[in-house]
Each structure stands twice: as structure tokens, then as C-alpha cells.
Design a protein around this motif. Structure first.
Motif, PDB file in Angstrom:
ATOM      1  N   THR A 138      -5.154   0.925   7.798  1.00 18.16           N
ATOM      2  CA  THR A 138      -4.588   1.978   6.947  1.00 18.16           C
ATOM      3  C   THR A 138      -3.088   2.141   7.093  1.00 18.16           C
ATOM      4  O   THR A 138      -2.439   2.746   6.244  1.00 18.16           O
ATOM      5  N   GLY A 139      -2.524   1.617   8.178  1.00 19.10           N
ATOM      6  CA  GLY A 139      -1.083   1.758   8.342  1.00 19.10           C
ATOM      7  C   GLY A 139      -0.610   1.260   9.677  1.00 19.10           C
ATOM      8  O   GLY A 139      -1.393   0.895  10.553  1.00 19.10           O
ATOM      9  N   PRO A 140       0.727   1.252   9.859  1.00 21.24           N
ATOM     10  CA  PRO A 140       1.301   0.776  11.119  1.00 21.24           C
ATOM     11  C   PRO A 140       1.329   1.869  12.187  1.00 21.24           C
ATOM     12  O   PRO A 140       1.360   3.061  11.878  1.00 21.24           O
ATOM     13  N   VAL A 141       1.320   1.438  13.424  1.00 22.97           N
ATOM     14  CA  VAL A 141       1.600   2.318  14.557  1.00 22.97           C
ATOM     15  C   VAL A 141       3.039   2.066  14.979  1.00 22.97           C
ATOM     16  O   VAL A 141       3.423   0.915  15.213  1.00 22.97           O
ATOM     17  N   LEU A 142       3.835   3.125  15.072  1.00 24.65           N
ATOM     18  CA  LEU A 142       5.250   2.983  15.374  1.00 24.65           C
ATOM     19  C   LEU A 142       5.570   3.504  16.766  1.00 24.65           C
ATOM     20  O   LEU A 142       4.995   4.511  17.214  1.00 24.65           O
ATOM     21  N   ASP A 143       6.486   2.832  17.429  1.00 20.25           N
ATOM     22  CA  ASP A 143       6.995   3.324  18.699  1.00 20.25           C
ATOM     23  C   ASP A 143       7.797   4.598  18.447  1.00 20.25           C
ATOM     24  O   ASP A 143       8.636   4.654  17.542  1.00 20.25           O
ATOM     25  N   ASP A 144       7.568   5.617  19.245  1.00 18.24           N
ATOM     26  CA  ASP A 144       8.197   6.926  19.027  1.00 18.24           C
ATOM     27  C   ASP A 144       9.716   6.865  19.099  1.00 18.24           C
ATOM     28  O   ASP A 144      10.407   7.584  18.365  1.00 18.24           O
ATOM     29  N   ARG A 145      10.239   6.027  19.954  1.00 18.57           N
ATOM     30  CA  ARG A 145      11.690   6.007  20.157  1.00 18.57           C
ATOM     31  C   ARG A 145      12.401   5.032  19.235  1.00 18.57           C
ATOM     32  O   ARG A 145      13.450   5.345  18.672  1.00 18.57           O
TER      33      ARG A 145
ATOM     34  N   LYS B  52      -9.261   2.606   9.259  1.00 15.78           N
ATOM     35  CA  LYS B  52      -9.936   3.694   8.551  1.00 15.78           C
ATOM     36  C   LYS B  52     -10.953   4.408   9.431  1.00 15.78           C
ATOM     37  O   LYS B  52     -11.187   5.608   9.264  1.00 15.78           O
ATOM     38  N   ASP B  53     -11.537   3.702  10.364  1.00 16.54           N
ATOM     39  CA  ASP B  53     -12.543   4.318  11.236  1.00 16.54           C
ATOM     40  C   ASP B  53     -11.934   4.893  12.510  1.00 16.54           C
ATOM     41  O   ASP B  53     -12.644   5.205  13.476  1.00 16.54           O
ATOM     42  N   GLY B  54     -10.604   5.032  12.532  1.00 18.18           N
ATOM     43  CA  GLY B  54      -9.960   5.741  13.627  1.00 18.18           C
ATOM     44  C   GLY B  54      -9.553   4.898  14.817  1.00 18.18           C
ATOM     45  O   GLY B  54      -9.062   5.427  15.819  1.00 18.18           O
ATOM     46  N   ARG B  55      -9.685   3.596  14.734  1.00 21.82           N
ATOM     47  CA  ARG B  55      -9.298   2.752  15.856  1.00 21.82           C
ATOM     48  C   ARG B  55      -7.812   2.387  15.785  1.00 21.82           C
ATOM     49  O   ARG B  55      -7.190   2.441  14.724  1.00 21.82           O
ATOM     50  N   THR B  56      -7.287   2.019  16.934  1.00 24.33           N
ATOM     51  CA  THR B  56      -5.911   1.549  17.037  1.00 24.33           C
ATOM     52  C   THR B  56      -5.899   0.210  17.756  1.00 24.33           C
ATOM     53  O   THR B  56      -6.539   0.054  18.797  1.00 24.33           O
ATOM     54  N   PHE B  57      -5.175  -0.749  17.177  1.00 22.99           N
ATOM     55  CA  PHE B  57      -4.983  -2.060  17.799  1.00 22.99           C
ATOM     56  C   PHE B  57      -3.489  -2.258  18.006  1.00 22.99           C
ATOM     57  O   PHE B  57      -2.691  -1.974  17.109  1.00 22.99           O
ATOM     58  N   ARG B  58      -3.135  -2.768  19.187  1.00 21.33           N
ATOM     59  CA  ARG B  58      -1.727  -2.933  19.514  1.00 21.33           C
ATOM     60  C   ARG B  58      -1.375  -4.403  19.724  1.00 21.33           C
ATOM     61  O   ARG B  58      -2.205  -5.191  20.159  1.00 21.33           O
ATOM     62  N   SER B  59      -0.122  -4.718  19.385  1.00 20.04           N
ATOM     63  CA  SER B  59       0.357  -6.089  19.538  1.00 20.04           C
ATOM     64  C   SER B  59       1.868  -6.089  19.657  1.00 20.04           C
ATOM     65  O   SER B  59       2.523  -5.055  19.465  1.00 20.04           O
ATOM     66  N   ARG B  60       2.408  -7.242  19.948  1.00 17.65           N
ATOM     67  CA  ARG B  60       3.865  -7.379  20.080  1.00 17.65           C
ATOM     68  C   ARG B  60       4.531  -7.569  18.716  1.00 17.65           C
ATOM     69  O   ARG B  60       5.689  -7.205  18.517  1.00 17.65           O
ATOM     70  N   VAL B  61       3.806  -8.183  17.776  1.00 18.12           N
ATOM     71  CA  VAL B  61       4.282  -8.368  16.401  1.00 18.12           C
ATOM     72  C   VAL B  61       3.087  -8.169  15.471  1.00 18.12           C
ATOM     73  O   VAL B  61       1.962  -8.520  15.826  1.00 18.12           O
ATOM     74  N   VAL B  62       3.341  -7.608  14.284  1.00 20.87           N
ATOM     75  CA  VAL B  62       2.299  -7.445  13.272  1.00 20.87           C
ATOM     76  C   VAL B  62       2.707  -8.213  12.020  1.00 20.87           C
ATOM     77  O   VAL B  62       3.865  -8.152  11.585  1.00 20.87           O
ATOM     78  N   VAL B  63       1.752  -8.939  11.442  1.00 22.99           N
ATOM     79  CA  VAL B  63       1.981  -9.697  10.209  1.00 22.99           C
ATOM     80  C   VAL B  63       1.199  -9.034   9.080  1.00 22.99           C
ATOM     81  O   VAL B  63      -0.016  -8.839   9.188  1.00 22.99           O
ATOM     82  N   ALA B  64       1.903  -8.684   8.007  1.00 28.58           N
ATOM     83  CA  ALA B  64       1.262  -8.124   6.816  1.00 28.58           C
ATOM     84  C   ALA B  64       0.896  -9.256   5.880  1.00 28.58           C
ATOM     85  O   ALA B  64       1.767  -9.891   5.282  1.00 28.58           O
TER      86      ALA B  64
ATOM     87  N   ASN C 264      -0.801  -7.724  -2.530  1.00 31.62           N
ATOM     88  CA  ASN C 264       0.188  -7.089  -3.391  1.00 31.62           C
ATOM     89  C   ASN C 264       0.406  -5.610  -3.083  1.00 31.62           C
ATOM     90  O   ASN C 264       1.522  -5.116  -3.092  1.00 31.62           O
ATOM     91  N   SER C 265      -0.654  -4.874  -2.812  1.00 33.84           N
ATOM     92  CA  SER C 265      -0.548  -3.429  -2.588  1.00 33.84           C
ATOM     93  C   SER C 265      -0.537  -3.106  -1.103  1.00 33.84           C
ATOM     94  O   SER C 265      -1.148  -2.141  -0.668  1.00 33.84           O
ATOM     95  N   THR C 266       0.176  -3.892  -0.317  1.00 33.07           N
ATOM     96  CA  THR C 266       0.154  -3.806   1.130  1.00 33.07           C
ATOM     97  C   THR C 266       0.455  -2.410   1.663  1.00 33.07           C
ATOM     98  O   THR C 266       1.526  -1.851   1.427  1.00 33.07           O
ATOM     99  N   ARG C 267      -0.477  -1.853   2.413  1.00 31.21           N
ATOM    100  CA  ARG C 267      -0.267  -0.545   3.023  1.00 31.21           C
ATOM    101  C   ARG C 267       0.744  -0.616   4.152  1.00 31.21           C
ATOM    102  O   ARG C 267       1.468   0.351   4.416  1.00 31.21           O
TER     103      ARG C 267
END
Length: 417
Positions: A133-140, A150-162, A166-169
Motif C-alpha cells: 500500500t505504500g513506502p515506509v520512510l525513515d523518520d529523520r 494491506k493486511d498491516g504487515r511491514t517489510f524492510r530492506s536497504r533498497v525498494v524497487v517499484a 502504471n498506477s504505482t502506489r
């Protein structure tokens, strides 16, 4: 900047979307030794609106990734049959050192699953039914350090590839909106049973009429080899009539004028008419920002000359993987960021000038009379049409014949944007 370490992250790289762009990116990242998590919102097999045709440019990518194109279900073709202006003739794919001399057809329902499975075989971890549903951003720092689902999970990585289309969230979540100075297309297609389902040539019709208006676009017939043909049309938004067209009705009316030997009709239609948007000529930029890399349709990597997207999805995936792998081998976050920021320039060097030529082309054929003039006066000249096939398909050798050198020179001098 606070970013996940190798111990904190769920993967080195998260790739969102397991279409051709995402699976190719994941494949090349895994080949570079990285831990890759590929997230797909649907479950395979799944439908995807597409023409299902693969040019020699796309075939080259499949061969590079070790896809078995001699397995059942892959249908080869010799080239393109062109219909328009009262003419009908066949153009074989050019014989080049850089690309194979044949194309393929494979339905996306099979194709995407094969691509994803190939990535998994090479070490990628695939999770289906995970709707990001969207990116997780570092606070600073504001950098992307993962994704939410959508089901409330969070996955973390060093880089994210979109690679989420076409309608990329993800891109929207980072404030990357579409550029209005880029052409957009619409493609609609369906399937018909046909006795010519194994024809040696894919076919394109260069005249699409809406009453007395000749539209900028083309119709296609791609024999699938399973008893059916993929039949559709693509239109550009460079015409004033674009917003007022009933695309599905236009497709039905166009099909009614097909030669009888194709066997197309209401009784032989095997699937509903579906449509999709075609984001062209890098319509979303920059292709890298704050830990997020765009590949394929998410960055508008579709050829404006012909609407081809699969080849560029796989190619941008390979380019992105090379840059990301090089970045993650660096010793400091600052150095990693400098390497990642080179990615947009690498894409512009590869495609920017050529896509600019394509933008000029679609602007021209959107003007009344230009498409009609080109069809009437260009089609009777075989040498010109062979040149056009190379130009529209982006099929040249670096040190090829005179037509290759001309196309390459034009692409080099056209300003990338």
C-alpha cells in the motif's frame, strides 16, 4: 541517515510487483548475490491486459535469463505483416548481431508466471497475495526503508524497487506524479478462435477509422498458437478524438471488417474486451529518489513508437539491478546514495534520445492528415518500410548498415528528457 542493516532488514532489496519488470529485476539482483524479496499482490496464474507479442528485443532478454523458449506454449513468428493504404505485405524481422531474427507470442497469464518462477529458481523469495500500500520512510532522512501492506504487515530492506505498474502506489507515496508532457496510450484487446492461430507473421493494421476520422494508432492480430488470436488496438492521446472514443465499440467495428479467413466474430470471441493504459517515454521521473527505484511501467518505460513495454520492462530491470548491486557493495551510506543517483542518467543515456524521437513521432501522427499521408505514401516503398520496422522496433546494431547508423545517430543527437 538511519537505514536497515543486513540484520535488521527482511531482505537486501524488496521488489514490488512480479510482472516482467519486477521478475527481471529480482532475477538479476539474485544473480549478483543479493537477498531479494519479490512481492506480488495477486496469485499466479493471473490475467494481464497485453498484446502478448514479444519482439526480438524482448526475446533477447528471455535468452539472457535462460528462459526455455523452446518449451511448449511459445509461438515463434518470422516478422510483421503490415496492412494499410490498400497495401498488404510482409516484413521479416531484421537480421542483426544484437538481436535474434524472430519474435514470440505467449499469453501474459503464462508469461508472467514463467518469469516469476525463473526468478525463484535463481534464489528470489516470492510472496504472492501481498498487496503493498505504500513506502515506509525513515523518520529523520525521509528515505524508503521498506513497505507496508494491506493486511498491516511491514517489510524492510536497504533498497525498494517499484515494479508495480502504471498506477504505482510507491511512486505516488514519494510524490512522483505523471508528467503531462508525455504521450499516453490506451490498449484494448480480446481473443478469438481462429483457423490462422499459428500464422507465421503477426499482423498490424495502420488505419483505424472512427467514422471519417483516421486515428493515431494501430490494430493488431497476434496468433497465439493455441487455437486463438490476440486481437486488439492501441490509440494515442495526441488526437482530439481520444477522450470521446468508445474503445471497445471501436474494436468490435474494426474486427467486423477483417478478412473472413481469420474467423473473427461474436461467436468465436473467447474472452471479454479489456483495456489498459500505456505510460510512455519516461512519463514519471526521477527514476530514483530516496531509496526508491522505478522500473518498467512504473517509470513510463514504454516505447512511444510502437507501444512496446515488455522488452523495456526487462531491460530497465537489468539496468536497475546492476546499479543497485554496485551501490550495495559500497562501504558507506553516502557512497551508496551517490551510486543509486546515477540510475536516472544511465536510463537517459540508454533510451532518452530515442524516446524523444518517439515523442516527436506521436505528436506528428496526431495531426490531421499526417497519418493518412504517411500510410498512403510510405507503405508502397519496401526499403522505407524496412527502415521503419527498425526505427519503430528499436532494432539496430551499433555498427550496422546505413539505416542502423542513421537511427543511432538520430537517437544520439535528440535531447533526452
Amino acid at each position: 541517515m538511519t537505514v536497515p542493516t543486513a540484520n535488521q532488514a527482511d531482505a537486501d532489496v524488496i521488489v514490488v510487483g512480479a510482472g516482467p519488470a519486477g521478475s527481471a529485476t529480482a532475477f538479476y539482483l539474485a544473480a549478483a548475490g543479493l537477498d531479494v524479496l519479490l512481492l506480488e499482490k495477486t496469485e499466479f496464474p493471473r490475467e494481464k491486459v497485453c498484446g502478448d507479442g514479444l519482439t526480438p528485443r524482448a526475446v533477447k532478454q528471455l535468452l539472457n535469463m535462460g528462459i526455455d523458449i523452446d518449451a511448449p506454449g511459445w509461438v515463434r513468428n518470422k516478422g510483421l505483416r503490415v496492412v494499410g493504404g490498400g497495401h498488404r505485405f510482409e516484413l521479416d524481422w531484421p537480421r542483426l548481431e544484437s538481436f535474434p531474427d524472430f519474435g514470440l507470442v505467449r499469453t501474459r497469464k503464462d508469461f508472467d508466471q514463467i518469469m516469476a518462477a525463473n526468478a525463484v529458481e535463481h534464489g528470489v523469495r516470492l510472496m504472492e497475495g501481498v498487496n503493498v500500500t505504500g513506502p515506509v520512510l525513515d523518520d529523520r532522512s525521509g528515505h524508503v526503508i521498506g513497505v507496508t501492506t494491506k493486511d498491516g504487515r511491514t517489510f524492510r530492506s536497504r533498497v525498494v524497487v517499484a515494479a508495480d505498474g502504471n498506477s504505482t502506489r510507491l511512486a505516488l507515496g514519494m510524490g512522483l506524479h505523471k508528467r503531462e508532457d508525455r504521450p499516453m496510450g490506451v490498449a484494448v484487446r480480446t481473443y478469438y478462435r481462429s483457423p490462422r492461430h499459428d500464422d507465421d507473421y503477426i499482423e498490424t493494421w495502420l488505419e483505424l477509422w472512427d467514422a471519417e476520422t483516421l486515428l493515431p494508432g494501430y490494430g493488431w492480430i497476434f496468433p497465439v498458437g493455441d487455437g486463438t488470436c490476440n486481437v486488439g488496438l492501441g490509440l494515442l492521446n495526441t488526437s482530439d478524438a481520444f477522450k470521446n472514443i468508445d474503445y471497445r465499440d471501436l474494436l468490435k467495428r474494426w474486427v467486423r471488417n477483417m478478412p473472413e479467413d481469420w474467423g473473427f466474430g461474436e461467436a468465436t470471441m473467447t474472452a471479454p474486451i479489456r483495456g489498459a493504459a500505456l505510460p510512455m517515454a519516461f512519463n514519471r521521473q526521477p527514476h530514483y529518489t530516496r531509496g526508491l527505484v522505478l522500473v518498467g511501467d512504473s517509470g513510463g518505460a514504454i516505447n512511444p513508437f510502437n507501444g512496446e513495454g515488455i522488452a523495456y520492462a526487462m531491460e530497465t530491470g537489468e539496468i536497475a539491478a546492476e546499479v543497485i548491486a554496485r551501490a550495495l557493495r559500497t562501504s558507506t551510506p553516502a557512497h551508496r546514495e551517490r551510486v543509486l543517483r546515477t540510475y536516472p542518467d544511465v536510463l537517459k543515456d540508454a533510451y532518452g534520445g530515442y524516446f524523444t524521437l518517439g515523442r516527436w513521432f506521436v505528436e506528428a501522427i496526431g495531426r490531421p492528415g499526417v497519418m493518412s499521408f504517411g500510410t498512403r505514401h510510405g507503405l508502397p516503398h519496401p526499403r522505407l518500410m524496412r527502415f521503419a520496422l527498425k526505427l519503430l522496433g528499436n532494432l539496430t546494431d551499433r555498427r550496422g548498415d546505413a539505416s542502423d547508423r542513421l537511427i543511432n545517430a538520430l537517437s544520439k543527437v535528440a535531447p533526452p528528457a
